[in-house]
Design a protein around this motif. Structure first.
Motif, PDB file in Angstrom:
ATOM      1  N   ALA A  15      -2.251  -2.877   2.520  1.00 53.49           N
ATOM      2  CA  ALA A  15      -1.186  -2.967   1.521  1.00 53.49           C
ATOM      3  C   ALA A  15      -1.792  -2.574   0.188  1.00 53.49           C
ATOM      4  O   ALA A  15      -3.002  -2.700  -0.011  1.00 53.49           O
ATOM      5  CB  ALA A  15      -0.623  -4.383   1.461  1.00 53.49           C
ATOM      6  N   GLN A  17       9.554  -3.404   1.197  1.00 55.47           N
ATOM      7  CA  GLN A  17       8.210  -3.168   1.699  1.00 55.47           C
ATOM      8  C   GLN A  17       8.380  -3.007   3.194  1.00 55.47           C
ATOM      9  O   GLN A  17       8.816  -3.925   3.877  1.00 55.47           O
ATOM     10  CB  GLN A  17       7.331  -4.384   1.367  1.00 55.47           C
ATOM     11  N   TRP A  26       6.986  -2.500   6.877  1.00 53.11           N
ATOM     12  CA  TRP A  26       5.752  -2.700   7.642  1.00 53.11           C
ATOM     13  C   TRP A  26       5.738  -1.737   8.810  1.00 53.11           C
ATOM     14  O   TRP A  26       6.647  -1.710   9.636  1.00 53.11           O
ATOM     15  CB  TRP A  26       5.636  -4.164   8.070  1.00 53.11           C
TER      16      TRP A  26
END
Ligand code: NA
Ligand code: NA
Lengths: 434, 310, 170
Positions: free
Chosen positions: B14, B218, B220
């Motif tokens: 990240a 975000q 993943w």
């Protein structure tokens, strides 16, 4: 997991061997990255890493400052603006032991308000400072040494890109960090100047010429257009006309305008040849930066910096001892990896722990920046050394020899900053930001 | 130290530091996963650099996956899905999820394209916050931003939408944003409250207006070979572990945003103009002509299709 | 051999291309500042993007250019202490390594070619990252050609100093 020491050897030894055989620095960095990947310790071997990293590390607005500063520096040398400024400076500092060495440092302090990247500073300002000193009889190695040593000041005094990246990563007030950098930057500058004075006195090269008011006046008139340059550039940044990276381009445009309109000695063939030198220098330097990024990427995935950072935190809980250890660690790491990459890898691990061990994150940040900057001028891999190799007529060995003495004042400043946190924190405290 | 493919340790990258809520989400994902598989599968957070680096490292298998903004993915692998993270499109979290189900996870959707071209798939999307507008004045109506020099990231859709509304989009790299606001190169910017705090923008801006013009996520993502290397029960464990972590993380993100909004008011004297006081519909309609153009020229669905899912 | 004039022309071409790119970059960043104060009817955000793209292009152009002119930075203290034949051997060995690296770059370029052809600049849609990938393959290919030329010159005794610098000061 692989032994960290073995890993460190794997990253360093093949690189040194290739250097000895004369492999170009950039290509050697790429080859070691490939070797480490093939041995299966870093990231999985994939050939596309090279092209990907090459693009993503070169596609950077900050790097744009490098060609523009290089161009501006060469341009100012070529049209004679540099001579005029340094004639004036020489008239001013003539009675001081160490003469132009002081000017070199002061110029770096003044221009620290302009740029936030040491490599760009060393390349652009460096060519000016070096040429001015050597053309006035200073030894090349000495001139390059002072030039390199003083280029470390730029990113400590605001504005500074590495400090902004630290502020965002550690979630610390950028305003406070900027204020915190002022005193340390000046301490480094004064340390260098004290060292230059002592050196000049001891070697007996201290100037005995007397000060001439008339010459000072005449040279100041001649130097006026040159002296306006920092005013335009720093004033432009301060008033929001342009950003620090754009300022590099403005400096180049200003130099062209002066050459064409004021000095009237700029012909198209000179311009064309300066463009050529700048183009080649930029390519050679940024290629090293690009391959150093591949190397840094592989180093990061190998986990070595992370492991070392975690191990350092277990060695001691005494804040001063820890800071000294970290400073040493950053100094070494700073010669191998790009500054921004180090900040992004190490700070997320360390920042959450700082309050527990009683280290102020602003203090830590400034100490880290100073250590990383000294790393940039450290042999055998510091990028500033390569920048100086490009803009001077010296070999890398001469440059290293010239820079080594200045470790004394720079490391002295670093230790002072570690031992006396208030040197860093007093200014932001005064403004109520800490 | 693993090579990212062997063993059962998944290195997930990240772009944020250890104490960021998205990294906490990642760690919770790892805890969930270890619990569900009795420790046979584990996740490790790594931080390498930019999103581009993470995409290519995942594509090659150097790392097992990463968390990434939707725009970074669509820009390289499916510009026709750029609407997923364009300003004034997704109206709220439910709307965004409906868009994801329809255009990303559906047959022949963006995820298939990503697997094919980038050797990685999206497993789930977490809420990262709503972007607001920073300035030295209140921005509650489109007229407030008229002629104002506004810093925008270099995304054509973002730039054109704000210019349609009347702002003067100005390029400033993120590294120089603080400085540019301080000196007045630009007088306004936009971003989530977290960016406002992380970059200390409260030192150089007096107002944060909740224009909520963009819902950020975000996403993943995991390397396709690693994913196919898991058996069905492991895949299920991976997915449920992530889903729970996302649910937890979204709550966390919302409450942290509220805390940050409160904090900048209390500690830094920033005036927060709340969502209720901003005429978001007016911004949306002001930007609509430009959006129409994007939808017809380059994005897969039509504006009506997308709005009908709201 | 008659390749020499051809290679000279290529070097010249690279030099011209690099200088023009640099000058254009300066103009673009200058425009960027002007656009901020002079209202223009079109979006000005493309400037930073195109300038960065050109920096990559310029760097790639400079790689074979500096290779031909033997101006890439290297640390060669040991080379000065050994005899001519040992030195030639060491340089040839190091040239082999550089060729290996160039080949890796070319392979790397081919491996990302397809993907980067899909990838446009965010605000300048017609400019593809892939064009740079094609260029990357070309320039590292040229590097290999230049290294062969240089190695041949060393062994035929044409080149004397390994670190002989082209004095190109004004
Ligand atoms: Na200096
Ligand atoms: Na600075």
């Amino acid at each position: 997991m692989t032994d960290p020491i073995l890993l460190a050897v794997l990253f360093v030894v093949p690189l040194l061997v290739m250097y000895v055989f004369g492999v170009h620095v950039a290509f050697a960095l790429g080859l070691v990255s490939a070797l480490v990947m093939l041995l299966g310790v870093g990231p999985m071997w994939t050939v596309n890493t090279f092209a990907n990293q090459m693009y993503s590390s070169l596609n950077s607005f900050t790097l744009l400052a490098i060609p523009f500063f290089l161009f501006a520096g060469r341009m100012m040398n070529s049209i004679g603006l540099t001579d005029d400024i340094f004639d004036f400076a020489e008239a001013l500092v003539r009675p001081l032991p160490g003469g132009l060495g002081h000017v070199n440092v002061v110029v770096s302090i003044i221009f620290s308000g302009m740029s936030g990247a040491a490599v760009a500073d060393a390349a652009g300002l460096g060519s000016i400072e070096y040429e001015a000193m050597t053309s006035r009889g200073y030894d090349g190695s000495t001139a390059a040494g002072i030039t390199g040593a003083s280029s470390t000041i730029g990113p400590i005094i605001p504005p500074s890109i590495p400090i902004i990246v630290y502020g965002v990563t550690a979630q610390v007030s950028i305003g406070a960090l900027f204020l915190a950098g002022i005193v340390p930057g000046l301490v480094m500058g004064l340390g260098l100047m004290a060292f230059i004075t002592v050196g000049a006195l001891r070697s007996g090269t201290a100037s005995v010429e007397s000060f001439s008011l008339r010459e000072l006046f005449e040279s100041s008139v001649r130097a006026l257009p040159g002296l306006i340059a920092p005013a335009i550039i720093i004033g432009g940044i301060a008033t929001g006309l342009f950003t620090p990276t754009e300022a590099a381009a403005v400096a180049g445009i200003y130099a062209v305008a002066l050459g064409g309109l004021y000095y009237r000695n700029l012909d198209p063939s000179t311009l064309w040849s300066i463009l050529g030198d700048t183009f080649e220098d930029t390519a050679v330097l940024t290629l090293i930066i690009a391959f150093a990024n591949v190397y840094g990427f592989v180093l990061t995935i190998s986990g070595l910096p992370t492991v070392l950072t975690e191990q350092l935190l277990t060695i001691s809980s005494e804040p001063t001892v820890l800071l000294l250890l970290f400073a040493l660690f950053f100094l070494i790491l700073g010669t191998f990896m790009e500054t921004i990459a180090i900040i992004m890898i190490v700070v997320p691990i360390v920042a959450p722990i700082l309050p527990q061990i009683g280290i102020d994150p602003i203090h830590f940040g400034i100490v880290m920046m100073v250590a990383l900057m000294i790393g940039l001028i450290s042999p055998p891999f510091g990028v500033v050394l390569f920048a100086l190799e490009r803009v001077t007529d010296l070999d890398i060995e001469d440059i290293i020899r010239g820079i080594i003495p200045y470790y004394v004042p720079l490391l002295g400043a670093l230790v002072l900053l570690i031992l006396f946190p208030s040197a860093v924190l007093a200014v932001p405290r005064y403004f109520g930001l800490v | 130290i693993g090579d990212g493919t062997s063993g059962d340790n998944f290195k997930i990258a990240a772009t944020f530091g250890q104490d960021h809520s998205q990294v906490q989400l990642l760690e919770r994902w790892g805890e969930n996963l270890s619990n569900e598989t009795d420790g046979s599968l584990s996740i490790e957070y790594v931080s390498l650099g930019g999103e581009e680096d993470h995409i290519s490292a995942t594509s090659s298998g150097s790392i097992a996956g990463h968390g990434v903004a939707m725009t970074a993915l669509t820009q390289s692998y499916g510009t026709e899905y750029g609407f997923l993270e364009a300003p004034f499109v997704a109206e709220d979290w439910e709307h965004f999820q409906a868009l994801m189900d329809e255009y990303v996870y559906g047959d022949g959707g963006f995820n298939d394209q990503l697997i094919e071209d980038a050797n990685q798939r999206i497993l789930g999307s977490a809420f990262r916050g709503l972007r607001g507008t920073t300035a030295n004045k209140e921005v509650s109506e489109p007229s407030d931003i008229e002629g104002v020099k506004m810093r925008l990231p270099e995304f054509e859709t973002w730039v054109n939408s704000w210019e349609e509304i009347g702002a003067e989009a100005t390029p400033v790299p993120y590294d120089e944003l603080y400085q540019a606001l301080q000196t007045g190169v630009v007088s306004s910017s936009e971003g989530p409250i977290a960016q406002f705090v992380d970059s200390s923008l409260y030192e150089v801006q007096t107002h944060f207006s909740q224009t909520d013009h963009l819902l950020q996520t975000q996403n993943w993502v995991i390397n396709e070979d690693r994913w196919q290397g898991l058996d069905e029960s492991e895949q299920e464990a991976m997915q449920t572990a992530l889903d729970e972590a996302i649910e937890w993380g979204n709550e966390e993100t919302r409450s942290q945003a509220d805390e940050l909004l409160q904090m900048v008011q209390d500690e830094h004297d920033v005036t927060v103009v709340s969502s209720d006081d901003v005429n978001q519909d007016a911004f949306r309609s002001a930007a609509e002509p430009q959006l129409e153009e994007f939808f017809s020229d380059r994005w897969k669905p039509s504006l009506e299709d997308v709005q009908s899912l709201a | 051999m008659s390749v020499r004039p051809l290679l000279d022309r290529i070097e010249q071409l690279l030099g011209g291309l690099g200088k023009l790119t640099l000058a254009t970059m300066g103009v673009i960043v200058g425009l960027q500042i002007i656009f901020r104060f002079v209202p223009v009817s079109f979006p000005s955000v493309w400037t930073t993007e195109v300038a960065r793209y050109m920096l990559v292009f310029m760097t790639l152009t400079g790689v074979p250019y500096a290779m031909r002119r033997d101006n890439h930075i290297s640390v060669r203290p040991l080379l000065r202490m050994v005899s001519d034949s040992i030195r030639n051997l060491m340089i040839s060995l190091s040239n082999v390594l550089v060729v290996v690296m160039c080949s890796l770059m070319i392979l790397s370029g081919f491996s990302v070619l397809e993907r980067t052809m899909l990838q446009s600049l965010p605000t300048v849609g017609w400019l593809k990252v892939g064009y740079l990938t094609v260029y990357l393959i070309v320039v590292f290919g040229l590097c290999i050609v230049f290294i062969f030329e240089q190695t041949a010159r060393i062994w035929t005794g044409e080149a004397t100093e390994p670190d002989a610098r082209v004095v190109d000061d004004d």
